[in-house]
Design a protein around this motif. Sequence first.
Motif, PDB file in Angstrom:
ATOM      1  N   LEU B 105       0.841  -1.198   0.000  1.00  0.00           N
ATOM      2  CA  LEU B 105       0.000   0.000   0.000  1.00  0.00           C
ATOM      3  C   LEU B 105       0.883   1.257   0.000  1.00  0.00           C
ATOM      4  CD1 LEU B 105      -2.864  -0.937   2.495  1.00  0.00           C
ATOM      5  CD2 LEU B 105      -2.958  -0.878   0.004  1.00  0.00           C
ATOM      6  N   TYR B 106       1.961   1.207   0.779  1.00  0.00           N
ATOM      7  CA  TYR B 106       2.866   2.363   0.833  1.00  0.00           C
ATOM      8  C   TYR B 106       3.421   2.694  -0.548  1.00  0.00           C
ATOM      9  CZ  TYR B 106       3.119   1.580   5.926  1.00  0.00           C
ATOM     10  OH  TYR B 106       2.817   1.420   7.247  1.00  0.00           O
ATOM     11  N   LEU B 107       3.581   1.648  -1.352  1.00  0.00           N
ATOM     12  CA  LEU B 107       4.286   1.801  -2.623  1.00  0.00           C
ATOM     13  C   LEU B 107       3.423   2.417  -3.729  1.00  0.00           C
ATOM     14  CD1 LEU B 107       7.150   1.006  -3.552  1.00  0.00           C
ATOM     15  CD2 LEU B 107       6.171  -1.066  -4.503  1.00  0.00           C
ATOM     16  N   ILE B 108       2.110   2.350  -3.583  1.00  0.00           N
ATOM     17  CA  ILE B 108       1.226   2.737  -4.699  1.00  0.00           C
ATOM     18  C   ILE B 108       1.559   4.107  -5.311  1.00  0.00           C
ATOM     19  CG2 ILE B 108      -1.168   3.249  -5.359  1.00  0.00           C
ATOM     20  CD1 ILE B 108      -2.057   1.011  -3.543  1.00  0.00           C
ATOM     21  N   PRO B 109       1.739   5.180  -4.502  1.00  0.00           N
ATOM     22  CA  PRO B 109       1.993   6.488  -5.134  1.00  0.00           C
ATOM     23  C   PRO B 109       3.226   6.506  -6.031  1.00  0.00           C
ATOM     24  CG  PRO B 109       1.464   6.762  -2.814  1.00  0.00           C
ATOM     25  CD  PRO B 109       1.625   5.299  -3.036  1.00  0.00           C
ATOM     26  N   MET B 110       4.222   5.694  -5.672  1.00  0.00           N
ATOM     27  CA  MET B 110       5.458   5.636  -6.448  1.00  0.00           C
ATOM     28  C   MET B 110       5.220   5.185  -7.896  1.00  0.00           C
ATOM     29  SD  MET B 110       8.933   5.100  -6.440  1.00  0.00           S
ATOM     30  CE  MET B 110       9.932   4.363  -7.717  1.00  0.00           C
ATOM     31  N   LEU B 111       4.120   4.450  -8.107  1.00  0.00           N
ATOM     32  CA  LEU B 111       3.871   3.902  -9.442  1.00  0.00           C
ATOM     33  C   LEU B 111       3.171   4.890 -10.360  1.00  0.00           C
ATOM     34  CD1 LEU B 111       2.518   0.472  -8.221  1.00  0.00           C
ATOM     35  CD2 LEU B 111       4.851   1.037  -8.872  1.00  0.00           C
ATOM     36  N   LEU B 112       2.656   5.978  -9.791  1.00  0.00           N
ATOM     37  CA  LEU B 112       1.883   6.916 -10.603  1.00  0.00           C
ATOM     38  C   LEU B 112       2.808   7.954 -11.222  1.00  0.00           C
ATOM     39  CD1 LEU B 112      -0.982   7.462  -8.033  1.00  0.00           C
ATOM     40  CD2 LEU B 112      -0.701   5.632  -9.711  1.00  0.00           C
ATOM     41  N   LEU B 163       7.339  13.578  -0.560  1.00  0.00           N
ATOM     42  CA  LEU B 163       7.381  12.592   0.529  1.00  0.00           C
ATOM     43  C   LEU B 163       6.396  11.458   0.256  1.00  0.00           C
ATOM     44  CD1 LEU B 163       7.241  14.626   3.874  1.00  0.00           C
ATOM     45  CD2 LEU B 163       8.992  12.986   3.211  1.00  0.00           C
ATOM     46  N   TRP B 164       5.194  11.874  -0.141  1.00  0.00           N
ATOM     47  CA  TRP B 164       4.113  10.918  -0.377  1.00  0.00           C
ATOM     48  C   TRP B 164       4.495   9.952  -1.492  1.00  0.00           C
ATOM     49  CZ3 TRP B 164       0.380  10.470  -4.493  1.00  0.00           C
ATOM     50  CH2 TRP B 164      -0.773   9.768  -4.163  1.00  0.00           C
ATOM     51  N   GLN B 165       5.098  10.505  -2.556  1.00  0.00           N
ATOM     52  CA  GLN B 165       5.446   9.687  -3.712  1.00  0.00           C
ATOM     53  C   GLN B 165       6.530   8.656  -3.392  1.00  0.00           C
ATOM     54  OE1 GLN B 165       6.781  11.993  -7.090  1.00  0.00           O
ATOM     55  NE2 GLN B 165       6.554  10.271  -8.497  1.00  0.00           N
ATOM     56  N   TYR B 166       7.559   9.072  -2.653  1.00  0.00           N
ATOM     57  CA  TYR B 166       8.729   8.199  -2.508  1.00  0.00           C
ATOM     58  C   TYR B 166       8.772   7.383  -1.225  1.00  0.00           C
ATOM     59  CZ  TYR B 166      10.546  10.235  -6.720  1.00  0.00           C
ATOM     60  OH  TYR B 166      10.700  10.610  -8.030  1.00  0.00           O
ATOM     61  N   ALA B 167       7.846   7.645  -0.264  1.00  0.00           N
ATOM     62  CA  ALA B 167       7.890   6.942   1.020  1.00  0.00           C
ATOM     63  C   ALA B 167       7.992   5.425   0.828  1.00  0.00           C
ATOM     64  CB  ALA B 167       6.667   7.295   1.858  1.00  0.00           C
ATOM     65  N   GLY B 168       7.076   4.878   0.034  1.00  0.00           N
ATOM     66  CA  GLY B 168       7.011   3.435  -0.128  1.00  0.00           C
ATOM     67  C   GLY B 168       8.274   2.858  -0.734  1.00  0.00           C
ATOM     68  N   PHE B 169       8.880   3.615  -1.622  1.00  0.00           N
ATOM     69  CA  PHE B 169      10.098   3.178  -2.295  1.00  0.00           C
ATOM     70  C   PHE B 169      11.237   2.950  -1.291  1.00  0.00           C
ATOM     71  CE2 PHE B 169      14.075   4.733  -4.346  1.00  0.00           C
ATOM     72  CZ  PHE B 169      14.268   3.697  -5.236  1.00  0.00           C
ATOM     73  N   TYR B 170      11.478   3.963  -0.450  1.00  0.00           N
ATOM     74  CA  TYR B 170      12.581   3.821   0.509  1.00  0.00           C
ATOM     75  C   TYR B 170      12.253   2.817   1.602  1.00  0.00           C
ATOM     76  CZ  TYR B 170      14.787   7.721  -1.838  1.00  0.00           C
ATOM     77  OH  TYR B 170      15.369   8.516  -2.786  1.00  0.00           O
ATOM     78  N   ILE B 171      10.988   2.814   2.056  1.00  0.00           N
ATOM     79  CA  ILE B 171      10.608   1.829   3.076  1.00  0.00           C
ATOM     80  C   ILE B 171      10.827   0.416   2.526  1.00  0.00           C
ATOM     81  CG2 ILE B 171       8.681   0.902   4.426  1.00  0.00           C
ATOM     82  CD1 ILE B 171       7.614   3.814   4.589  1.00  0.00           C
ATOM     83  N   LEU B 172      10.463   0.237   1.257  1.00  0.00           N
ATOM     84  CA  LEU B 172      10.655  -1.070   0.613  1.00  0.00           C
ATOM     85  C   LEU B 172      12.133  -1.480   0.602  1.00  0.00           C
ATOM     86  CD1 LEU B 172       9.780  -3.427  -1.359  1.00  0.00           C
ATOM     87  CD2 LEU B 172      10.249  -1.828  -3.194  1.00  0.00           C
ATOM     88  N   ILE B 173      13.002  -0.552   0.236  1.00  0.00           N
ATOM     89  CA  ILE B 173      14.430  -0.877   0.163  1.00  0.00           C
ATOM     90  C   ILE B 173      14.971  -1.229   1.550  1.00  0.00           C
ATOM     91  CG2 ILE B 173      16.719   0.046  -0.354  1.00  0.00           C
ATOM     92  CD1 ILE B 173      15.478   1.723  -2.504  1.00  0.00           C
ATOM     93  N   TYR B 174      14.636  -0.404   2.548  1.00  0.00           N
ATOM     94  CA  TYR B 174      15.133  -0.672   3.903  1.00  0.00           C
ATOM     95  C   TYR B 174      14.571  -1.978   4.451  1.00  0.00           C
ATOM     96  CZ  TYR B 174      16.822   4.137   3.939  1.00  0.00           C
ATOM     97  OH  TYR B 174      17.471   5.305   3.655  1.00  0.00           O
ATOM     98  N   TYR B 175      13.289  -2.193   4.187  1.00  0.00           N
ATOM     99  CA  TYR B 175      12.638  -3.398   4.673  1.00  0.00           C
ATOM    100  C   TYR B 175      13.328  -4.639   4.107  1.00  0.00           C
ATOM    101  CZ  TYR B 175       8.831  -6.742   5.485  1.00  0.00           C
ATOM    102  OH  TYR B 175       8.092  -7.821   5.863  1.00  0.00           O
ATOM    103  N   ALA B 176      13.596  -4.603   2.788  1.00  0.00           N
ATOM    104  CA  ALA B 176      14.256  -5.743   2.150  1.00  0.00           C
ATOM    105  C   ALA B 176      15.639  -5.954   2.747  1.00  0.00           C
ATOM    106  CB  ALA B 176      14.348  -5.518   0.643  1.00  0.00           C
ATOM    107  N   ALA B 177      16.359  -4.857   2.995  1.00  0.00           N
ATOM    108  CA  ALA B 177      17.704  -4.975   3.553  1.00  0.00           C
ATOM    109  C   ALA B 177      17.649  -5.522   4.974  1.00  0.00           C
ATOM    110  CB  ALA B 177      18.398  -3.619   3.538  1.00  0.00           C
ATOM    111  N   LEU B 178      16.717  -5.025   5.776  1.00  0.00           N
ATOM    112  CA  LEU B 178      16.601  -5.481   7.165  1.00  0.00           C
ATOM    113  C   LEU B 178      16.243  -6.954   7.231  1.00  0.00           C
ATOM    114  CD1 LEU B 178      14.732  -2.425   8.713  1.00  0.00           C
ATOM    115  CD2 LEU B 178      17.024  -3.216   9.320  1.00  0.00           C
TER     116      LEU B 178
END
Lengths: 288, 293
Positions: B105-112, B163-178
């Motif tokens: 859900l966090y990632l959706i804005p990044m795709l638009l 912020l809204w657009q890229y939040a999901g992108f960075y959270i995704l990267i950190y999450y995958a790394a963690l």
Amino acid sequence: MGYAAKPAAWSGRLPGRLGYGILYIALAGIAAIQVLPLLWLLLFSLKNSQEVFNLAPFALPEKLRWENYEKVWTQGHISTYFFNSVWMTVVAVAVTVLLASFVTFAVTRMKWRLRSFVLGLFMVGLMIPVHSTLIPLFSLFTKLHLTNQPMSVILSYIAFNLPITIMIKLGFYYTLPREVEEAAVMDGCSVYRLFAGITLPMTASVISTAVIINMIYNWNEFIFVNTFISSDKFKTLTVGVQNFVGQYTTDWGAIGATLMISIIPILLAFILLSNRIVEGIAAGSVKG
Amino acid sequence: MDKVMSNKTVVALFVLPSLLLIAALIYMPIVLTGFYGLMKWDGVGKMTYIGLANYKELLRDSLFWNSVKHSFLLAVFSALSLLVYLLVALILSAQIRGAGLLRKLYLIPMLLSSVAIAQLWLKIFHPTSGILNRMLVSLGVEHTPEWLSDPSIVLYAIFIPILWQYAGFYILIYYAALKNVPASLIESARIDGAGPWRIAFAIRIPLIAEIFKVTIVLAVVGSLKYFDLIYVMTGGGPNGASEVMASYMYRKAFSGYDFGYASAIGFFLLLICLFMTWLIRKATAGKETIQYS
């Protein structure tokens, strides 16, 4: 898998269940912030201007006004823009992914002296800001009489997406076992047949990831189309939406419907393929 | 095997088309941008060589330095927001039910597209009918902000959709790394009595330091290149208050027909992006090599 901190471990001095609840609410709150603007967009795309201004933002109108969609689809070239986006995206994605497969195959599976240098050239391409190339590209395409031709946009999409596509493929190609290729070559298989008949099918999963990421990039691209294309005949949705909205500044329903039309294909792809999209974005994360 | 796999004709056939394409559409234009920067040129007529005059003018151009300042402010905001994203990813990677769904859900804005995002946020920021000010009014605020036409807040306002657009992108990267941090390390720290914050700061965050560096480069260089969103939302206005390097370059070229000067800006943008990439990598360099995966 089993390493994840227990929920209680995150709550500090609070009782475990309460702390967990607070974290969960915070995370859900962020999800709401990410999704609610889009829900609001969907709702106002189904209202007329009066309803947009008078009703509460998240209230449903009495009657869902699908005619907003019908109106913008038939007026103002939105359908033309939509199909331009579709075919330009499809052509550019197909060529990019095929060319990137050739390059990745040559760089990772074949033996030649300059391969790491050539790979380096593609990877440095990732760091070049598109804007710094825009003026020379515009004058190049003008000289070649390609401005206002879809070709200028498609060629740019291909060139600028090649580096990221190669990068997405690289990791996967490095992990392919060499034994299969060796066996095939022993049996007298040519490089062409090896590539088309064995390697490409084996890399189907990374190809689909690359296709999806390319699709999203091209579908959303703005600056090339905005710069190279001036005729309505060849504009894509991003630029078309921008112009269209400029003419309908007060008709929120029409604007909402136009925006929804431009994002529905992406949302559909996301619902169907979210795992691949997540994987592709993670794999291609070096592109900003 | 070797003979087949080192066939030069095949290599050329596989590599040359792509190589020619990036040479013609990426590398040659980069060189030409530097070259055009030395010219007085309106884009159609004759070019006149004027040496470094465009660059000298750049140094004196307060509008240009304003745009540089705005670009760097956005870069600083973006870099700081990474800490928040890291915190969210840390929480998300604790045993949270539905983490997978939340992450998506966090990632959706990044795709638009940035254009769709900009148009949507133009409506959200609308002074009377936008949800933001309607919310403020219902909370009793009398003088609601003019988000995009007030020069003192426009840059901050524009940062919100970023912020809204890229939040999901960075959270995704950190999450995958963690998720890639070995479970055994965390388990043994826990047995030694370390609490979750201790584990986060002493083990998990240091182990993803390399990814953090990559994301700083992405956030900073990405911010220096912002264009679409600002171009659509404010066009750099009001009165240059949200002008960034790329929007200034675009305006000089395609509205002002000063292609030589715009090329000088474009070349400066290129140098600054490459320099910042180098600087950040240098400043944060460990022994690790850069990861491309």
